[in-house]
Every structure is written in structure tokens, then in C-alpha cells.
Scaffold this active site. Structure first.
Site, mmCIF file in Angstrom:
data_model
loop_
_atom_site.group_PDB
_atom_site.id
_atom_site.type_symbol
_atom_site.label_atom_id
_atom_site.label_comp_id
_atom_site.label_asym_id
_atom_site.label_seq_id
_atom_site.Cartn_x
_atom_site.Cartn_y
_atom_site.Cartn_z
ATOM 1 N N ASP A 53 -8.111 16.148 29.500
ATOM 2 C CA ASP A 53 -7.241 15.402 28.586
ATOM 3 C C ASP A 53 -6.230 14.565 29.368
ATOM 4 O O ASP A 53 -5.921 14.857 30.523
ATOM 5 C CB ASP A 53 -6.523 16.345 27.597
ATOM 6 C CG ASP A 53 -5.656 17.387 28.285
ATOM 7 O OD1 ASP A 53 -6.013 17.828 29.400
ATOM 8 O OD2 ASP A 53 -4.611 17.764 27.724
ATOM 9 N N ASP A 72 -4.232 11.476 37.124
ATOM 10 C CA ASP A 72 -3.924 12.758 36.450
ATOM 11 C C ASP A 72 -4.905 12.989 35.314
ATOM 12 O O ASP A 72 -4.604 12.643 34.191
ATOM 13 C CB ASP A 72 -2.481 12.740 35.963
ATOM 14 C CG ASP A 72 -2.032 14.078 35.416
ATOM 15 O OD1 ASP A 72 -2.750 15.067 35.588
ATOM 16 O OD2 ASP A 72 -0.956 14.134 34.819
ATOM 17 N N GLU A 126 -4.134 20.573 28.672
ATOM 18 C CA GLU A 126 -3.124 20.789 29.707
ATOM 19 C C GLU A 126 -1.901 19.956 29.394
ATOM 20 O O GLU A 126 -0.773 20.375 29.594
ATOM 21 C CB GLU A 126 -3.679 20.425 31.087
ATOM 22 C CG GLU A 126 -2.894 21.033 32.248
ATOM 23 C CD GLU A 126 -1.718 20.175 32.713
ATOM 24 O OE1 GLU A 126 -0.834 20.720 33.394
ATOM 25 O OE2 GLU A 126 -1.666 18.976 32.388
ATOM 26 N N GLU A 166 -4.414 18.821 40.462
ATOM 27 C CA GLU A 166 -3.235 18.043 40.035
ATOM 28 C C GLU A 166 -2.767 17.133 41.166
ATOM 29 O O GLU A 166 -2.839 17.503 42.342
ATOM 30 C CB GLU A 166 -2.091 18.981 39.623
ATOM 31 C CG GLU A 166 -2.321 19.724 38.331
ATOM 32 C CD GLU A 166 -2.311 18.824 37.090
ATOM 33 O OE1 GLU A 166 -1.857 17.667 37.175
ATOM 34 O OE2 GLU A 166 -2.792 19.297 36.047
HETATM 35 ZN ZN LIG Z 1 -2.422 16.822 35.134
#
Ligand SMILES: [Zn+2]
EC number: 3.5.1.18
Length: 376
Positions: free
Chosen positions: A70, A101, A135, A164
Site C-alpha cells: 500500500d 516507500d 502499513e 523501508e
Molecule cells: Zn513504508
């Protein structure tokens, strides 16, 4: 010019409009690449959230890559130089929502697995992927639920690599081996509503709370330690008022602690209550603990990651615990070593999010080296 497999896959993922908690078919795409390598995939759907647990092998040790499909909302799309879900590579940068990200790292990990499994089909242990589409949202039906499912069947993760965006100036310059805790406070201070011209008949909760907020904002919480920066307190919201000639009856204050291991949620709660009581406030106070701090000390995963970064980039890596919380907060309590290693975080959640195209290939090589080191 043909693109590398990592960039092709990253573009494919970005073009799916997976605004949290929508997965938009990303996990299916990942699985279509993993199944031919011998991974067994399970869709673990909780509420509106798709999660993927994919595993190759049945023995330990288990090296899991954790991440999310997501992305955060785009903001005004007309402000983007390139449409957020139409990825383009320009001047060496890949643009699109999720480029950094963290669809870029997802792609890098998949291509790392492809090369690793081709070169080392009989590797030891297991490779796994724990992927969620929750997340960036409330994170209630995502990683935390998958971890509960795995624990219930006694399935253990030994090493967890989270994709990340951890890097600051160059890929691999910073890896995160822990995170601070995050504790929210929701305070309601009660007064007595009345006419501003008759203050003796009212009690102003704004006047009452102001000195207490001053004390909280100036409190020394701790000094931090070798692994963590000092604990910080920030007021995030103040709300009060009923009309221009009215002394309000209530004042709401929201605040947040980012805290290190020198304090606990309990010690901070006690200290806040003591300060509020000292100021003789009438109040209700609710707490929400969104994550306890965690730390992965030096060990096989840290060493393998530092060596992989050194081999591929020639860079020495800094270990850091700064930044927001991550899904690592759900995985670390199971006893797994948890590390975050991903691309640069300069543009995450921004308009025109981007990542240096070469960095994704570098990242894929780093992940591959880690696989070779730990499971080869
Ligand atoms: Zn992230």
C-alpha cells in the site's frame, strides 16, 4: 534502452493504484514471480486488508523480507510533474507514488531471490516474504495479524529484513536496527462554561491547562542512551471554544511521545499524571500505545547486512534508531532479529516521490549478498 528486471517490476507495481489499504493486485503480481521459484503463497485476508505470507523451504533458519504494497494518498495529482501511477524514468530517477516507500524495495527483493535461487537452488533454511497492504493506514489488520497467525502455528522468523527507506544520502549509508516507542495521550480538561463578563461564575479550562502544558513541554524526560536519542514530547492538537463571549467548558489536548528505552510507556504515563495533578486540573486522560521501542543488537543479520553493503557499494553503514515506527514493532517481540534496509527516504510521502533508478539495482545486489551470506 531496456530496463533492468528490478526497474521493470518496480514500474509494474507503481502502476497499480494501491492506496492504503487497497493492494490493487500487487501481491498477486509478486506471487506470480515467486511461485516459479518454489515459494508457497498464502493470502491472509483480515477485514479489508490483503496480506501475503510466502515461503520457500520448510527448515530453519528463516530469513523473511517484510514490506507493504500500500501507498499513502497522492495529494493533489495536478501538482505532480508526472502522474503518480504512471511511472517514468527521467534523468536517472524513477518517479511515482511508492517508488521509494516501498515498491522499489519489493521489486529489488524479488529479483534478488530470482538470482539467488537460480545460483543456489539447494540453499539452507527458508526464504519468506511477509507483505501487507495495511502499513500506511491503521496497521490493525496487517503485519500484526500475520505475526499472530504465524505464532499460533509456531512458525518462527529468525531474521527479518524490512525494505523501508532507511538510507539518508546514499543507498546503504544508514540501516535501522530499532525504533523508538510511540505513545499517544488524549486529554480532556473540564471547566465550567460561562459568560466572559462574569468569569467569577465560570472556570476557564484553557487558563487552567496552559501552565500544565508549559510544564510538560519543558520537562526533561531522559537523556537517551547509546542506541536511542532522548525521548521527545509534542503537543499535536489543542481544541476549545464555543463562541466569542463564552468561556469554554472543556479543552481537548492531544500529544505524542517518541520514547527510548530509558523510559517506558508506564513511566511516562505516571509522570504526565503527576504534572497534571500538581496543576490541580479536573481531567480525563486516555492513552494509546502504538508501539513499544525495539532494538536488534549486533548479530548475524546486522553483520551480514553491513558486509553486503560494504561489498556492493564500498560504504560503511551507520546503525540508527531514528524516524517513525515501522511494522518491525510487531515482528521484533517474537524474538526475530529485525533490520530496516531500503532506498533513500528524501521524497517519501511527498509530491513527485522518486528514487534513483540505479539505487534499486544496487539494493537488489545487496539483498542478494545477504541471502548468500545467511542461506547460501
Ligand atoms: Zn513504508
Amino acid at each position: 534502452m531496456s530496463l533492468s528486471p528490478t526497474l521493470e517490476l518496480a514500474k509494474d507495481l507503481i502502476s497499480r493504484r494501491s492506496v492504503t489499504p487497497d493492494d490493487a493486485g500487487c501481491q498477486e503480481l509478486l506471487m506470480s514471480r515467486l511461485a516459479p521459484l518454489g515459494f508457497n503463497g498464502e493470502n491472509l485476508r483480515f477485514g479489508k486488508v490483503d496480506n501475503l505470507w510466502a515461503r520457500k523451504g520448510s527448515d530453519g533458519p528463516v530469513l523473511a523480507f517484510a514490506g507493504h504494497t500500500d501507498v499513502v494518498p497522492t495529494g493533489p495529482e495536478q501538482n505532480w510533474a508526472h502522474a503518480p501511477f504512471e511511472p517514468v524514468i527521467k534523468d536517472g530517477y524513477l518517479y511515482g507514488r511508492g517508488a521509494a516507500d516501498m515498491k522499489g524495495s519489493l521489486a529489488a527483493f524479488i529479483t534478488a531471490c530470482e538470482r539467488f535461487v537460480a545460483n543456489c537452488p539447494e540453499h539452507r533454511g527458508s526464504i519468506a516474504l511477509l507483505i501487507t497492504s495495511d502499513e500506511e493506514g491503521p496497521a490493525k489488520d496487517g503485519t500484526v495479524k500475520v505475526v499472530e497467525t504465524l505464532e499460533a502455528r509456531n512458525e518462527k522468523i529468525d531474521w527479518c529484513l524490512i525494505g523501508e527507506p532507511s538510507s539518508t544520502h546514499q543507498v546503504g549509508d544508514v540501516i535501522k536496527n530499532g525504533r523508538r516507542g510511540s505513545l499517544h495521550g488524549y486529554l480532556t480538561v473540564h471547566g465550567v462554561q460561562g459568560h466572559v463578563a462574569y468569569p467569577h461564575l465560570a472556570e476557564n479550562p484553557v487558563h487552567a491547562v496552559a501552565p500544565a502544558l508549559d510544564a510538560l513541554a519543558n520537562e526533561f524526560w531522559d537523556n537517551g542512551n547509546d542506541f536511542f536519542p532522548p525521548t521527545t514530547f509534542q503537543i499535536t492538537r489543542i481544541e476549545s471554544g464555543t463562541g466569542s463571549n463564552v468561556i469554554p467548558g472543556e479543552c481537548l489536548v492531544h500529544f505524542n511521545f517518541r520514547y527510548c528505552t530509558e523510559n517506558s510507556a508506564e513511566s511516562l504515563e505516571e509522570r504526565v499524571v503527576a504534572i497534571l495533578d500538581r496543576h490541580k486540573l479536573k481531567y480525563d486522560l486516555q492513552w494509546h500505545l502504538s508501539g513499544r521501542p525495539f532494538l536488534t543488537d549486533k548479530g548475524a543479520l546486522v553483520t551480514a547486512s553491513q558486509e553486503a553493503i560494504r561489498t556492493v557499494t564500498g560504504r560503511e553503514t551507520e546503525l540508527s534508531t531514528s524516524g517513525g515506527t515501522s511494522d518491525g514493532r510487531f515482528i521484533a517481540p517474537t524474538g526475530a532479529q529485525v533490520l530496516e534496509l531500503g532506498p533513500l527516504n528524501a521524497t517519501i510521502h511527498k509530491i513527485d516521490e522518486c528514487v534513483k533508478a540505479d539505487d534499486l539495482d544496487t539494493l537488489s545486489e545487496i539483498y542478494e549478498r545477504i541471502l548468500v551470506d545467511l542461506l547460501g
